[in-house]
Design an enzyme around this catalytic site. Sequence first.
Site, mmCIF file in Angstrom:
data_model
loop_
_atom_site.group_PDB
_atom_site.id
_atom_site.type_symbol
_atom_site.label_atom_id
_atom_site.label_comp_id
_atom_site.label_asym_id
_atom_site.label_seq_id
_atom_site.Cartn_x
_atom_site.Cartn_y
_atom_site.Cartn_z
ATOM 1 N N CYS A 10 81.130 -36.780 67.775
ATOM 2 C CA CYS A 10 79.702 -36.858 67.455
ATOM 3 C C CYS A 10 78.991 -37.685 68.522
ATOM 4 O O CYS A 10 79.456 -38.757 68.908
ATOM 5 C CB CYS A 10 79.497 -37.470 66.078
ATOM 6 N N CYS A 24 78.418 -33.648 61.604
ATOM 7 C CA CYS A 24 79.295 -34.814 61.631
ATOM 8 C C CYS A 24 79.600 -35.259 60.214
ATOM 9 O O CYS A 24 78.710 -35.347 59.369
ATOM 10 C CB CYS A 24 78.649 -35.945 62.426
ATOM 11 N N CYS A 27 77.810 -39.115 59.834
ATOM 12 C CA CYS A 27 76.355 -39.319 59.853
ATOM 13 C C CYS A 27 75.575 -38.036 59.631
ATOM 14 O O CYS A 27 74.342 -38.056 59.695
ATOM 15 C CB CYS A 27 75.922 -39.951 61.168
ATOM 16 N N CYS A 105 78.350 -43.240 77.057
ATOM 17 C CA CYS A 105 77.100 -43.734 76.471
ATOM 18 C C CYS A 105 75.872 -43.377 77.287
ATOM 19 O O CYS A 105 74.762 -43.787 76.938
ATOM 20 C CB CYS A 105 77.158 -45.245 76.271
ATOM 21 N N CYS A 451 37.005 -40.988 32.370
ATOM 22 C CA CYS A 451 35.704 -40.440 32.752
ATOM 23 C C CYS A 451 34.922 -39.949 31.538
ATOM 24 O O CYS A 451 33.689 -40.025 31.527
ATOM 25 C CB CYS A 451 35.883 -39.310 33.769
ATOM 26 N N HIS A 593 37.024 -33.294 35.002
ATOM 27 C CA HIS A 593 36.219 -34.509 35.173
ATOM 28 C C HIS A 593 34.915 -34.372 34.403
ATOM 29 O O HIS A 593 34.228 -33.349 34.492
ATOM 30 C CB HIS A 593 35.928 -34.742 36.653
#
Length: 716
Positions: A10, A24, A27, A105, A451, A593
């Site tokens: 991954c 994966c 994750c 990396c 109302c 209303h």
Amino acid sequence: MTDLGLKWSCEYCTYENWPSAIKCTMCRAQRHNAPIITEEPFKSSSSLDPSLCTTQGGSTLLICPDSSARPRVRIADELPETSSKWSCHMCTYLNWPRAIRCTQCLSQRQQGSQQHSPLSPSETPQTSGSRPSPVTSDPCEEYNDRNRLNMHAQRWPCSACTYENWPKSLRCVVCDHPKPSGSPETPQQDSEAESATSPSIVNEQERENVRTAGGGGGGSRGRLRKLSPPMCKGQAEVKIELASGAVGSDNEQEADFKKLKQIRNRMRRSDWLFLNACAGVVEGDLAAVEAYKSSGGDIARQLTADEVRILNRPSAFDAGFTLVHLAIRFQRQDMLAVLLTEVSQQTAKCIPALVCPELTEQIRREVAAALHRRKGEFPCYFFTDLVTFTLPADIEDLPPNVQEKLFDEVLDRDVQKELEEESPIINWSLELGTRLDSRLYALWNRTAGDCLLDSVLQATWGIYDKDSVLRKSLNDSLHDCSHWFYTRWKEWESWYSQSFGLHFSLREEQWQEDWAFILSLASQPGASLEQTHVFVLAHILRRPIIVYGVKYYKSFRGETLGYTRFQGVYLPLLWEQSFCWKSPIALGYTRGHFSALVAMENDGYDNRGAGANLNTDDDVTVTFLPLVDSERKLLHIHFLSAQEMGTEEQQERMLRQWMDCCVTEGGVLVAMQKSSRRRNHPLVTQMVEKWLDGYRQLAACPTLSDGEEEEEDEDE
């Protein structure tokens, strides 16, 4: 090629997944189509084939070493040249000299990166302080394995979400939790034990020698581990399948739990209010929706995939849904009306009750003092004073621009437009609106479930039901007179259903259950009210209530959803006629209303006769309220008993008994609403005058400045 080589790493958490996994396991990240070389090269004659530089999907690898960079043919007495490799300063991975970024990396290569010193033929790659280890089958594999073990050993797990972070991270990259003070940098024994039982090393047939499994630091890194004996390919496949079946489900559950925990840790209070509002729409809890709206939440906010995952109800919630979508899906008409009620935010509202808070509080105390409970068989609350609110006639004396500002701040323009333009519900008669000065104005009020109560008090006393005094009286009257109202309600609902061709019968338990729901609405502040509550309010006011409203519920797309059933006349039928007043009040209803519909004071009647002899003084204002719609059909009278239901002529006769009615010259049946400034409550008059003084001052400012300019011109 071993089965280990089929796994893919991954790119987010570096977990090695089985080939069949498209996400994966740790994750849940998608499998990358252009993989970076993260696995060690395998000992095979096929490694000489240049075609291996391309993956199955046709994507080219970032680094494709050839014979010039590193000889792929392993010679027993020859060691690879590792002196030219450079070590990544972030993850210590040994990269090929041609790489400008780290293969593991993707960190940028630094100028003057540390390179490993050349090794003599009699030495093996090892760190200082460790004992010599046997030569491995491929030195590049040895270094790659060491780097992965070093990276794993140096990470520190987050105590909040269990994510393993790099050692240089001072906070967790997922949940931003601070790094524990005593996190070990190189847990040697844990790394050795994990490497010994790691699922990534299942069966290595081609590695027959003992190799080093040490971590990234010094010390006892030379501990040896003996691999399991080789097995046939069929046994290896069976072992891998069993491992993926037994461990995969547990890993997925654990990964789901960790992912859910991470999502929860990232959520804020506004996010939880939104999720509670979504759940409230599904479960019918209007309070949760109101709490989200009052906090400033966006009604158009859409559910995300993570939020749907937290709600954990796929049958109800979908990504991209809003509160309006949910209200339509579960047919929450009351909530849909609240959500779709658009209140203009461009101009700040300035109504009399907000301008004069001291007088408003005194009026509220007067309202509470005017409510009494009648003794006898029908212990319902009632008002002792007859009060009707009207807009002052002095508004017409203001300049046009000031009048426009006043109406913007006191009226609900959206309601006025919907009742006048979109549907001809009010002010549809030119005779009533112009010649008889009976134009109705929709006052602005709160858009919550109160109302109806607000509009009733606005039409009478000109204030809100802020302290829920009227709601408490409504609730007590419903409970104390439950038998009387229940009989009327049950008989009316049965007749209304049959009038639409719905012939059905309910058990008494079902009727009682529906009635209990109506009772519960009256006791909940902010809960929307129904037709039965309007009927009870007519008894508390001791006067008729006329509701002018839209006939159909409509979605935000304009689609008809059903009948509203609010328009009509509500008479205090359970009182004696002599105990009630004949001057009604008017309310407007639009999409869930209610608004108070009030008229403006006029200067007497002059020649406005509407077919009746009006023997009143000039101080009395009479507003003519139509008892028919724009199609000249008589308005329905709600909650009539079986004996009271009859023809249209009989219902018109009943309206004339309960109200002062007359017919205009244009042939419109109207009810007369009478109000007098002199007889009105003095506190209400004082509140209106103080509110109007603010607009009078606005009108005086330009006049004053113009006068000053004229004086300056004369002096010159």
